[in-house]
Design an enzyme around this catalytic site. Sequence first.
Site, PDB file in Angstrom:
ATOM      1  N   GLU A  98       0.814  -1.215   0.000  1.00 38.70           N
ATOM      2  CA  GLU A  98       0.000   0.000   0.000  1.00 38.70           C
ATOM      3  C   GLU A  98       0.852   1.271   0.000  1.00 38.70           C
ATOM      4  O   GLU A  98       0.547   2.237  -0.693  1.00 38.70           O
ATOM      5  CB  GLU A  98      -0.882  -0.013   1.252  1.00 38.70           C
ATOM      6  CG  GLU A  98      -2.323   0.321   0.974  1.00 38.70           C
ATOM      7  CD  GLU A  98      -3.157   0.102   2.221  1.00 38.70           C
ATOM      8  OE1 GLU A  98      -3.638  -1.026   2.390  1.00 38.70           O
ATOM      9  OE2 GLU A  98      -3.308   1.041   3.014  1.00 38.70           O
ATOM     10  N   ASP A  99       1.916   1.287   0.785  1.00 40.42           N
ATOM     11  CA  ASP A  99       2.650   2.544   1.010  1.00 40.42           C
ATOM     12  C   ASP A  99       3.986   2.635   0.297  1.00 40.42           C
ATOM     13  O   ASP A  99       4.516   3.728   0.115  1.00 40.42           O
ATOM     14  CB  ASP A  99       2.902   2.750   2.513  1.00 40.42           C
ATOM     15  CG  ASP A  99       1.603   2.947   3.286  1.00 40.42           C
ATOM     16  OD1 ASP A  99       0.604   3.352   2.663  1.00 40.42           O
ATOM     17  OD2 ASP A  99       1.591   2.689   4.493  1.00 40.42           O
TER      18      ASP A  99
END
Length: 180
Positions: free
Chosen positions: A64-65
Amino acid sequence: MNGVRAIMAAADTAARWHAAQRRKGEAQEPYVNHLLEVAALIAEATEGLDPDLVIAGLLHDSVEDSGISASEIEARFGADVAALVMAVTDDKTLPKAERKWLQVVMAPKKDFRARMLKIADKTSNLRAMAASPPAGWSDERRRDYIAWARAVVDGARGVSPWLEGQFDQAAAEADTALAG
Ligand code: ZN
Protein backbone atom coordinates in the site's frame (compact mmCIF):
# COMPACT_ATOMS: atom_id res chain seq x y z
CA MET A 1 15.06 -19.95 6.50
CA ASN A 2 14.19 -20.66 10.10
CA GLY A 3 11.80 -18.39 11.98
CA VAL A 4 14.28 -16.06 13.67
CA ARG A 5 16.34 -15.52 10.53
CA ALA A 6 13.27 -14.92 8.38
CA ILE A 7 11.79 -12.47 10.90
CA MET A 8 15.00 -10.45 11.13
CA ALA A 9 15.38 -10.43 7.35
CA ALA A 10 11.82 -9.07 7.14
CA ALA A 11 12.50 -6.43 9.82
CA ASP A 12 15.60 -5.30 7.92
CA THR A 13 13.68 -5.27 4.63
CA ALA A 14 10.74 -3.35 6.15
CA ALA A 15 13.09 -0.70 7.59
CA ARG A 16 14.60 -0.18 4.11
CA TRP A 17 11.28 -0.20 2.22
CA HIS A 18 9.80 2.41 4.59
CA ALA A 19 13.03 4.37 5.25
CA ALA A 20 11.71 7.68 3.93
CA GLN A 21 8.30 7.38 5.61
CA ARG A 22 7.15 8.93 8.90
CA ARG A 23 4.03 8.37 10.98
CA LYS A 24 1.27 10.95 10.67
CA GLY A 25 1.45 12.01 14.32
CA GLU A 26 3.01 15.20 15.65
CA ALA A 27 6.01 13.19 16.90
CA GLN A 28 6.79 12.16 13.28
CA GLU A 29 8.07 8.78 14.39
CA PRO A 30 9.88 6.63 11.84
CA TYR A 31 7.28 4.44 10.12
CA VAL A 32 9.16 1.28 11.03
CA ASN A 33 8.14 1.88 14.67
CA HIS A 34 4.56 1.10 13.62
CA LEU A 35 5.60 -2.05 11.75
CA LEU A 36 7.64 -3.34 14.69
CA GLU A 37 4.78 -2.61 17.10
CA VAL A 38 2.30 -4.56 14.95
CA ALA A 39 4.72 -7.49 14.60
CA ALA A 40 5.43 -7.50 18.36
CA LEU A 41 1.68 -7.57 19.15
CA ILE A 42 1.25 -10.54 16.79
CA ALA A 43 4.26 -12.36 18.26
CA GLU A 44 2.71 -11.99 21.75
CA ALA A 45 -0.81 -12.90 20.64
CA THR A 46 0.44 -16.08 18.91
CA GLU A 47 2.98 -16.89 21.66
CA GLY A 48 5.73 -16.96 19.05
CA LEU A 49 4.17 -19.87 17.16
CA ASP A 50 3.39 -18.18 13.82
CA PRO A 51 6.56 -16.62 12.31
CA ASP A 52 4.87 -16.02 8.93
CA LEU A 53 2.19 -13.91 10.60
CA VAL A 54 4.86 -11.87 12.44
CA ILE A 55 6.63 -11.33 9.09
CA ALA A 56 3.33 -10.27 7.50
CA GLY A 57 3.01 -7.77 10.36
CA LEU A 58 6.38 -6.28 9.42
CA LEU A 59 5.46 -6.10 5.74
CA HIS A 60 1.72 -5.35 5.96
CA ASP A 61 1.96 -1.77 4.63
CA SER A 62 4.65 -2.35 2.00
CA VAL A 63 2.30 -2.88 -0.95
CA GLU A 64 0.00 0.00 0.00
CA ASP A 65 2.65 2.54 1.01
CA SER A 66 5.91 1.56 -0.67
CA GLY A 67 4.73 0.19 -4.00
CA ILE A 68 6.15 -3.28 -3.40
CA SER A 69 4.45 -6.02 -5.40
CA ALA A 70 2.91 -9.18 -3.99
CA SER A 71 5.21 -11.21 -6.21
CA GLU A 72 8.30 -9.56 -4.72
CA ILE A 73 7.08 -10.43 -1.21
CA GLU A 74 6.34 -13.97 -2.35
CA ALA A 75 9.80 -14.35 -3.89
CA ARG A 76 11.53 -13.22 -0.68
CA PHE A 77 9.24 -14.51 2.06
CA GLY A 78 6.94 -17.09 0.48
CA ALA A 79 3.35 -17.38 -0.71
CA ASP A 80 1.83 -17.56 2.78
CA VAL A 81 3.32 -14.19 3.81
CA ALA A 82 2.35 -12.60 0.48
CA ALA A 83 -1.25 -13.81 0.82
CA LEU A 84 -1.47 -12.44 4.38
CA VAL A 85 -0.16 -9.04 3.29
CA MET A 86 -2.59 -8.91 0.38
CA ALA A 87 -5.48 -9.86 2.71
CA VAL A 88 -4.97 -6.57 4.59
CA THR A 89 -4.02 -4.39 1.60
CA ASP A 90 -6.63 -1.90 0.37
CA ASP A 91 -7.32 -1.45 -3.33
CA LYS A 92 -5.90 2.04 -3.82
CA THR A 93 -7.73 2.50 -7.12
CA LEU A 94 -10.93 2.91 -5.06
CA PRO A 95 -11.95 6.21 -3.42
CA LYS A 96 -10.88 6.54 0.22
CA ALA A 97 -14.42 6.43 1.65
CA GLU A 98 -15.13 3.20 -0.21
CA ARG A 99 -11.86 1.64 0.97
CA LYS A 100 -12.71 2.50 4.57
CA TRP A 101 -16.24 1.08 4.20
CA LEU A 102 -14.85 -2.09 2.60
CA GLN A 103 -12.53 -2.65 5.57
CA VAL A 104 -15.58 -2.72 7.86
CA VAL A 105 -17.60 -4.99 5.57
CA MET A 106 -14.77 -7.38 4.75
CA ALA A 107 -13.25 -7.81 8.23
CA PRO A 108 -15.63 -10.61 9.31
CA LYS A 109 -14.98 -12.49 6.05
CA LYS A 110 -11.19 -12.69 6.52
CA ASP A 111 -9.55 -15.78 8.00
CA PHE A 112 -8.45 -15.62 11.62
CA ARG A 113 -4.80 -14.76 10.86
CA ALA A 114 -5.73 -11.80 8.66
CA ARG A 115 -8.17 -10.67 11.36
CA MET A 116 -5.40 -10.83 13.95
CA LEU A 117 -3.21 -8.71 11.71
CA LYS A 118 -6.03 -6.18 11.30
CA ILE A 119 -6.59 -5.90 15.05
CA ALA A 120 -2.84 -5.47 15.71
CA ASP A 121 -2.67 -2.74 13.05
CA LYS A 122 -5.64 -0.84 14.48
CA THR A 123 -4.26 -1.21 18.02
CA SER A 124 -0.99 0.42 16.97
CA ASN A 125 -2.84 3.17 15.12
CA LEU A 126 -5.08 4.01 18.09
CA ARG A 127 -2.11 3.99 20.49
CA ALA A 128 -0.50 6.53 18.18
CA MET A 129 -3.74 8.51 18.02
CA ALA A 130 -3.69 8.73 21.84
CA ALA A 131 0.03 9.48 22.24
CA SER A 132 0.71 11.64 19.20
CA PRO A 133 -2.35 12.60 17.15
CA PRO A 134 -1.76 13.87 13.62
CA ALA A 135 -1.16 17.61 13.50
CA GLY A 136 -4.11 19.42 12.01
CA TRP A 137 -6.71 16.75 12.74
CA SER A 138 -9.85 18.21 14.32
CA ASP A 139 -11.49 16.48 17.29
CA GLU A 140 -14.25 15.38 14.95
CA ARG A 141 -11.82 13.76 12.55
CA ARG A 142 -10.09 11.93 15.41
CA ARG A 143 -13.47 10.81 16.79
CA ASP A 144 -14.48 9.50 13.36
CA TYR A 145 -11.20 7.62 13.02
CA ILE A 146 -11.58 5.96 16.43
CA ALA A 147 -15.18 4.96 15.64
CA TRP A 148 -14.10 3.53 12.28
CA ALA A 149 -11.24 1.53 13.84
CA ARG A 150 -13.72 0.13 16.40
CA ALA A 151 -16.13 -0.87 13.60
CA VAL A 152 -13.38 -2.71 11.71
CA VAL A 153 -12.15 -4.49 14.84
CA ASP A 154 -15.67 -5.43 15.96
CA GLY A 155 -15.97 -7.39 12.71
CA ALA A 156 -12.61 -9.07 13.27
CA ARG A 157 -13.08 -10.21 16.89
CA GLY A 158 -12.94 -13.78 18.16
CA VAL A 159 -9.28 -14.46 17.35
CA SER A 160 -7.34 -13.51 20.49
CA PRO A 161 -8.80 -12.25 23.79
CA TRP A 162 -5.40 -10.80 24.74
CA LEU A 163 -5.00 -8.87 21.50
CA GLU A 164 -8.60 -7.66 21.58
CA GLY A 165 -7.95 -6.46 25.14
CA GLN A 166 -4.94 -4.49 23.88
CA PHE A 167 -7.14 -2.91 21.22
CA ASP A 168 -9.89 -2.02 23.72
CA GLN A 169 -7.31 -0.37 25.97
CA ALA A 170 -5.82 1.60 23.06
CA ALA A 171 -9.31 2.73 21.99
CA ALA A 172 -10.12 3.84 25.56
CA GLU A 173 -6.84 5.79 25.70
CA ALA A 174 -7.62 7.43 22.37
CA ASP A 175 -11.05 8.44 23.75
CA THR A 176 -9.44 9.84 26.91
CA ALA A 177 -6.85 11.80 24.95
CA LEU A 178 -9.67 13.34 22.95
CA ALA A 179 -11.68 14.28 26.02
CA GLY A 180 -8.61 15.78 27.76
ZN1 ZN B 1 -0.32 -0.42 9.35
